[in-house]
Write a protein that holds these residues in place. Sequence first.
Motif, PDB file in Angstrom:
ATOM      1  N   LEU A 143      19.022  64.837  23.962  1.00 21.18           N
ATOM      2  CA  LEU A 143      19.696  63.902  24.873  1.00 21.18           C
ATOM      3  C   LEU A 143      20.930  63.285  24.228  1.00 21.18           C
ATOM      4  CD1 LEU A 143      16.752  61.902  26.496  1.00 21.18           C
ATOM      5  CD2 LEU A 143      18.458  63.260  27.736  1.00 21.18           C
ATOM      6  N   PRO A 144      22.027  63.173  24.962  1.00 21.08           N
ATOM      7  CA  PRO A 144      23.181  62.422  24.441  1.00 21.08           C
ATOM      8  C   PRO A 144      22.862  60.932  24.450  1.00 21.08           C
ATOM      9  CG  PRO A 144      23.570  63.065  26.710  1.00 21.08           C
ATOM     10  CD  PRO A 144      22.271  63.710  26.312  1.00 21.08           C
ATOM     11  N   PRO A 145      23.645  60.118  23.762  1.00 22.09           N
ATOM     12  CA  PRO A 145      23.412  58.670  23.795  1.00 22.09           C
ATOM     13  C   PRO A 145      23.479  58.140  25.227  1.00 22.09           C
ATOM     14  CG  PRO A 145      25.008  59.240  22.092  1.00 22.09           C
ATOM     15  CD  PRO A 145      24.793  60.480  22.898  1.00 22.09           C
ATOM     16  N   THR A 146      22.626  57.176  25.534  1.00 20.46           N
ATOM     17  CA  THR A 146      22.650  56.570  26.862  1.00 20.46           C
ATOM     18  C   THR A 146      23.951  55.803  27.044  1.00 20.46           C
ATOM     19  OG1 THR A 146      20.253  56.322  26.823  1.00 20.46           O
ATOM     20  CG2 THR A 146      21.465  55.011  28.442  1.00 20.46           C
ATOM     21  N   PRO A 147      24.677  56.033  28.134  1.00 23.99           N
ATOM     22  CA  PRO A 147      25.941  55.308  28.346  1.00 23.99           C
ATOM     23  C   PRO A 147      25.707  53.802  28.436  1.00 23.99           C
ATOM     24  CG  PRO A 147      25.716  57.140  29.883  1.00 23.99           C
ATOM     25  CD  PRO A 147      24.384  56.972  29.224  1.00 23.99           C
ATOM     26  N   GLU A 148      26.710  53.052  28.089  1.00 24.29           N
ATOM     27  CA  GLU A 148      26.665  51.594  28.218  1.00 24.29           C
ATOM     28  C   GLU A 148      27.769  51.159  29.167  1.00 24.29           C
ATOM     29  OE1 GLU A 148      26.883  49.745  24.415  1.00 24.29           O
ATOM     30  OE2 GLU A 148      25.023  50.667  23.671  1.00 24.29           O
ATOM     31  N   TRP A 149      27.462  50.149  29.969  1.00 24.02           N
ATOM     32  CA  TRP A 149      28.429  49.638  30.934  1.00 24.02           C
ATOM     33  C   TRP A 149      28.577  48.138  30.752  1.00 24.02           C
ATOM     34  CZ3 TRP A 149      24.491  53.021  32.121  1.00 24.02           C
ATOM     35  CH2 TRP A 149      24.879  54.294  32.548  1.00 24.02           C
ATOM     36  N   PRO A 150      29.740  47.587  31.130  1.00 23.58           N
ATOM     37  CA  PRO A 150      29.895  46.126  31.079  1.00 23.58           C
ATOM     38  C   PRO A 150      28.844  45.461  31.960  1.00 23.58           C
ATOM     39  CG  PRO A 150      32.007  47.199  31.474  1.00 23.58           C
ATOM     40  CD  PRO A 150      30.961  48.261  31.611  1.00 23.58           C
ATOM     41  N   GLU A 151      28.366  44.317  31.547  1.00 24.32           N
ATOM     42  CA  GLU A 151      27.336  43.624  32.307  1.00 24.32           C
ATOM     43  C   GLU A 151      27.885  43.024  33.592  1.00 24.32           C
ATOM     44  OE1 GLU A 151      25.263  40.802  29.955  1.00 24.32           O
ATOM     45  OE2 GLU A 151      24.515  42.291  28.507  1.00 24.32           O
ATOM     46  N   GLU A 152      29.177  42.680  33.610  1.00 29.82           N
ATOM     47  CA  GLU A 152      29.720  42.058  34.820  1.00 29.82           C
ATOM     48  C   GLU A 152      31.058  42.685  35.171  1.00 29.82           C
ATOM     49  OE1 GLU A 152      29.653  37.624  36.744  1.00 29.82           O
ATOM     50  OE2 GLU A 152      30.382  37.800  34.690  1.00 29.82           O
ATOM     51  N   TRP A 153      32.155  42.137  34.677  1.00 33.85           N
ATOM     52  CA  TRP A 153      33.484  42.621  35.041  1.00 33.85           C
ATOM     53  C   TRP A 153      33.860  43.841  34.201  1.00 33.85           C
ATOM     54  CZ3 TRP A 153      35.185  40.518  39.339  1.00 33.85           C
ATOM     55  CH2 TRP A 153      34.809  39.203  39.660  1.00 33.85           C
ATOM     56  N   GLU A 154      34.159  44.952  34.875  1.00 32.87           N
ATOM     57  CA  GLU A 154      34.535  46.165  34.163  1.00 32.87           C
ATOM     58  C   GLU A 154      35.923  46.064  33.545  1.00 32.87           C
ATOM     59  OE1 GLU A 154      33.970  49.827  36.171  1.00 32.87           O
ATOM     60  OE2 GLU A 154      32.060  49.222  37.063  1.00 32.87           O
ATOM     61  N   LEU A 155      36.799  45.262  34.136  1.00 34.15           N
ATOM     62  CA  LEU A 155      38.176  45.153  33.656  1.00 34.15           C
ATOM     63  C   LEU A 155      38.378  43.969  32.715  1.00 34.15           C
ATOM     64  CD1 LEU A 155      40.124  45.918  36.963  1.00 34.15           C
ATOM     65  CD2 LEU A 155      39.434  47.488  35.158  1.00 34.15           C
ATOM     66  N   GLY A 156      37.287  43.297  32.352  1.00 31.82           N
ATOM     67  CA  GLY A 156      37.419  42.111  31.516  1.00 31.82           C
ATOM     68  C   GLY A 156      37.393  40.833  32.345  1.00 31.82           C
ATOM     69  N   GLU A 157      37.258  39.716  31.700  1.00 38.61           N
ATOM     70  CA  GLU A 157      37.162  38.433  32.386  1.00 38.61           C
ATOM     71  C   GLU A 157      38.445  38.150  33.176  1.00 38.61           C
ATOM     72  OE1 GLU A 157      35.144  35.196  33.720  1.00 38.61           O
ATOM     73  OE2 GLU A 157      34.394  36.781  32.414  1.00 38.61           O
ATOM     74  N   PRO A 158      38.330  37.919  34.481  1.00 43.11           N
ATOM     75  CA  PRO A 158      39.532  37.705  35.308  1.00 43.11           C
ATOM     76  C   PRO A 158      40.121  36.314  35.123  1.00 43.11           C
ATOM     77  CG  PRO A 158      37.556  37.542  36.644  1.00 43.11           C
ATOM     78  CD  PRO A 158      37.101  37.974  35.281  1.00 43.11           C
ATOM     79  N   ASP A 159      41.398  36.190  35.437  1.00 40.04           N
ATOM     80  CA  ASP A 159      42.073  34.892  35.394  1.00 40.04           C
ATOM     81  C   ASP A 159      41.718  34.038  36.604  1.00 40.04           C
ATOM     82  OD1 ASP A 159      43.652  35.528  33.024  1.00 40.04           O
ATOM     83  OD2 ASP A 159      44.699  36.926  34.327  1.00 40.04           O
ATOM     84  N   LEU A 160      41.380  34.706  37.707  1.00 37.26           N
ATOM     85  CA  LEU A 160      41.045  33.985  38.935  1.00 37.26           C
ATOM     86  C   LEU A 160      39.892  34.703  39.620  1.00 37.26           C
ATOM     87  CD1 LEU A 160      41.655  31.845  41.153  1.00 37.26           C
ATOM     88  CD2 LEU A 160      43.223  33.531  42.167  1.00 37.26           C
ATOM     89  N   VAL A 161      38.852  33.965  39.979  1.00 36.09           N
ATOM     90  CA  VAL A 161      37.709  34.523  40.693  1.00 36.09           C
ATOM     91  C   VAL A 161      37.613  33.849  42.060  1.00 36.09           C
ATOM     92  CG1 VAL A 161      35.192  34.791  40.745  1.00 36.09           C
ATOM     93  CG2 VAL A 161      36.433  35.006  38.578  1.00 36.09           C
ATOM     94  N   LEU A 162      37.602  34.658  43.106  1.00 37.35           N
ATOM     95  CA  LEU A 162      37.430  34.149  44.467  1.00 37.35           C
ATOM     96  C   LEU A 162      36.052  34.575  44.958  1.00 37.35           C
ATOM     97  CD1 LEU A 162      40.898  35.146  45.969  1.00 37.35           C
ATOM     98  CD2 LEU A 162      40.250  33.009  44.858  1.00 37.35           C
ATOM     99  N   GLU A 163      35.235  33.631  45.381  1.00 36.35           N
ATOM    100  CA  GLU A 163      33.894  33.956  45.846  1.00 36.35           C
ATOM    101  C   GLU A 163      33.855  33.921  47.369  1.00 36.35           C
ATOM    102  OE1 GLU A 163      30.486  32.507  43.948  1.00 36.35           O
ATOM    103  OE2 GLU A 163      31.503  31.974  42.085  1.00 36.35           O
ATOM    104  N   VAL A 164      33.293  34.990  47.952  1.00 34.47           N
ATOM    105  CA  VAL A 164      33.191  35.038  49.405  1.00 34.47           C
ATOM    106  C   VAL A 164      32.072  34.104  49.849  1.00 34.47           C
ATOM    107  CG1 VAL A 164      33.986  37.427  49.461  1.00 34.47           C
ATOM    108  CG2 VAL A 164      31.536  36.955  49.427  1.00 34.47           C
TER     109      VAL A 164
END
Length: 239
Positions: free
Chosen positions: A133-154
């Motif tokens: 088996l290849p190593p299990t991939p890892e993904w960001p826990e929340e934002w894939e592009l990094g912490e945003p400067d502005l978050v708008l919640e619906v």
Amino acid sequence: MSTTAGFGKSRFSLTRMVASLTVISCGFSYTSVAQDVAGTVTFSKDIAPILYERCAVCHRAAGPAPFDVVTYLEVKDRAPLIGAVIETRMMPPWQPEPGYGAFAGDRRLSDEEIDIVRRWVQQGAPEGNPADLPPTPEWPEEWELGEPDLVLEVPAYTLRGEGTDVYRNLVVPVPVSRTRYVRAVELLPGHPKVVHHARMMIDTTRSSRVFDDQDAEPGFDGMDLISQAGNPPGFFLGW
């Protein structure tokens, strides 16, 4: 600005979210191993690299897809289904037709990769040696592009437990008082298991607020976007 049927955060916008299910893929650098035509194809050595690279970004425990493809136990009983949707190119989803330009992030499987999956299913979906088996991939826990400067919640919207898909436009004001230049936008559904897709549109007229005020629940229904809302010039913002 406005959004649809969803629960989550976005960096900017009118978002369209629905109750159903879609898959998105990503890109890891694993390479599938081509087998001799007469050789045995195994999950550990040949299939896992393909699934990890093309499918697991959505088909994982925290992803939006209905099952994960990270472990053999999760995959083996679904091998005929996986083989069928890969054979027809229904999965991984990639809409552009070949031959009309090259796009970044192309998720198409090659004919060779499809043949490897086909043979694996025909051979009874053997596991092979787990050490391969290849190593299990890892993904960001929340934002894939990094912490945003502005978050708008619906606004919070409660989805019915049964019935057909819900197409909901949720209106989200943008709290900025000066010109800002947007480098990137990311949509983060709060409940990815019930969000089929999301679109983000910009309404410069504030008409969407009128429709929102006329509906007792957050936002308003409908697939037909109000004529005043649209994509920023040159962009299509969606999840």
